[in-house]
Design an enzyme around this catalytic site. Sequence first.
Site, PDB file in Angstrom:
ATOM      1  N   ASN A  62     -13.430  10.603 -47.074  1.00 12.69           N
ATOM      2  CA  ASN A  62     -14.361   9.870 -46.221  1.00 12.69           C
ATOM      3  C   ASN A  62     -14.138   8.370 -46.379  1.00 12.69           C
ATOM      4  O   ASN A  62     -13.814   7.874 -47.456  1.00 12.69           O
ATOM      5  CB  ASN A  62     -15.821  10.275 -46.475  1.00 12.69           C
ATOM      6  CG  ASN A  62     -16.303  10.085 -47.891  1.00 12.69           C
ATOM      7  OD1 ASN A  62     -15.605  10.385 -48.857  1.00 12.69           O
ATOM      8  ND2 ASN A  62     -17.524   9.607 -48.038  1.00 12.69           N
ATOM      9  N   GLU A  64     -16.132   4.936 -45.329  1.00  8.71           N
ATOM     10  CA  GLU A  64     -17.366   4.358 -44.805  1.00  8.71           C
ATOM     11  C   GLU A  64     -17.143   2.945 -44.278  1.00  8.71           C
ATOM     12  O   GLU A  64     -16.105   2.320 -44.515  1.00  8.71           O
ATOM     13  CB  GLU A  64     -18.440   4.345 -45.900  1.00  8.71           C
ATOM     14  CG  GLU A  64     -18.882   5.732 -46.280  1.00  8.71           C
ATOM     15  CD  GLU A  64     -19.984   5.747 -47.325  1.00  8.71           C
ATOM     16  OE1 GLU A  64     -20.536   6.838 -47.548  1.00  8.71           O
ATOM     17  OE2 GLU A  64     -20.311   4.704 -47.926  1.00  8.71           O
ATOM     18  N   CYS A  73     -15.718  10.981 -41.699  1.00 11.39           N
ATOM     19  CA  CYS A  73     -15.767  11.999 -42.749  1.00 11.39           C
ATOM     20  C   CYS A  73     -14.363  12.438 -43.155  1.00 11.39           C
ATOM     21  O   CYS A  73     -13.408  12.326 -42.378  1.00 11.39           O
ATOM     22  CB  CYS A  73     -16.539  13.219 -42.266  1.00 11.39           C
ATOM     23  SG  CYS A  73     -18.253  12.904 -41.827  1.00 11.39           S
ATOM     24  N   GLU A  75     -13.172  15.469 -43.526  1.00  8.06           N
ATOM     25  CA  GLU A  75     -12.660  16.577 -42.737  1.00  8.06           C
ATOM     26  C   GLU A  75     -12.006  16.090 -41.452  1.00  8.06           C
ATOM     27  O   GLU A  75     -10.914  16.524 -41.080  1.00  8.06           O
ATOM     28  CB  GLU A  75     -13.779  17.574 -42.391  1.00  8.06           C
ATOM     29  CG  GLU A  75     -14.429  18.210 -43.598  1.00  8.06           C
ATOM     30  CD  GLU A  75     -15.650  17.450 -44.100  1.00  8.06           C
ATOM     31  OE1 GLU A  75     -15.585  16.199 -44.248  1.00  8.06           O
ATOM     32  OE2 GLU A  75     -16.681  18.090 -44.348  1.00  8.06           O
ATOM     33  N   CYS A 112     -20.309  18.629 -42.199  1.00  7.35           N
ATOM     34  CA  CYS A 112     -21.450  18.195 -41.393  1.00  7.35           C
ATOM     35  C   CYS A 112     -21.276  18.711 -39.956  1.00  7.35           C
ATOM     36  O   CYS A 112     -20.227  19.265 -39.598  1.00  7.35           O
ATOM     37  CB  CYS A 112     -21.575  16.671 -41.410  1.00  7.35           C
ATOM     38  SG  CYS A 112     -20.329  15.814 -40.419  1.00  7.35           S
ATOM     39  N   CYS A 115     -18.235  17.271 -38.029  1.00  6.12           N
ATOM     40  CA  CYS A 115     -16.973  17.839 -38.519  1.00  6.12           C
ATOM     41  C   CYS A 115     -16.820  19.284 -38.073  1.00  6.12           C
ATOM     42  O   CYS A 115     -15.720  19.715 -37.727  1.00  6.12           O
ATOM     43  CB  CYS A 115     -16.897  17.729 -40.038  1.00  6.12           C
ATOM     44  SG  CYS A 115     -16.652  16.024 -40.595  1.00  6.12           S
TER      45      CYS A 115
END
Length: 160
Positions: A62, A64, A73, A75, A112, A115
């Site tokens: 990930n 940010e 993210c 994934e 999430c 994703c």
Amino acid sequence: MKEVKLETTLTVYEDIHELPKDIQQLMEKSVEARKKAYAPYSNFHVGTAILLENGEIVTGSNQENASYPSGLCAERTAIYYAGAQYPNVKILRMALTAASQNQVTKKPIPPCGACRQAIAEYETKQDQPIEIYFMGAEGKVVKSYSLANLLPLIFESSVL
């Protein structure tokens, strides 16, 4: 009116050592990727490793951003890279691990919603399930045989 019941089947392993050796190695790659996460705001580090049909392993972590929606993210970082570099190679399985820097993460952390939708796109595109293994920093590992187990009513291109 008709009631419809949806069921999900998952396999739960007690820890990473209970996994088959090749899956352990894939999960270890996701742990390595997790260590490369840039998460100064959430302190929540996630790593993903994807095994492609050609034997290549693609990883992502990930990333940010102070403008929160601009981050990405692990994934999606990995799956978009796989799609860009190996557009016609099927994804066989993915392993992901998440760890909070604020507490020990023992609960398996699934992808999430965003994703899940991205993974659904690739599963639909290749018309073949993608196995997904996920865990926290330690403890149980959950296996889903397909993204459809995690997102049973996917939004996909046939409705457009």
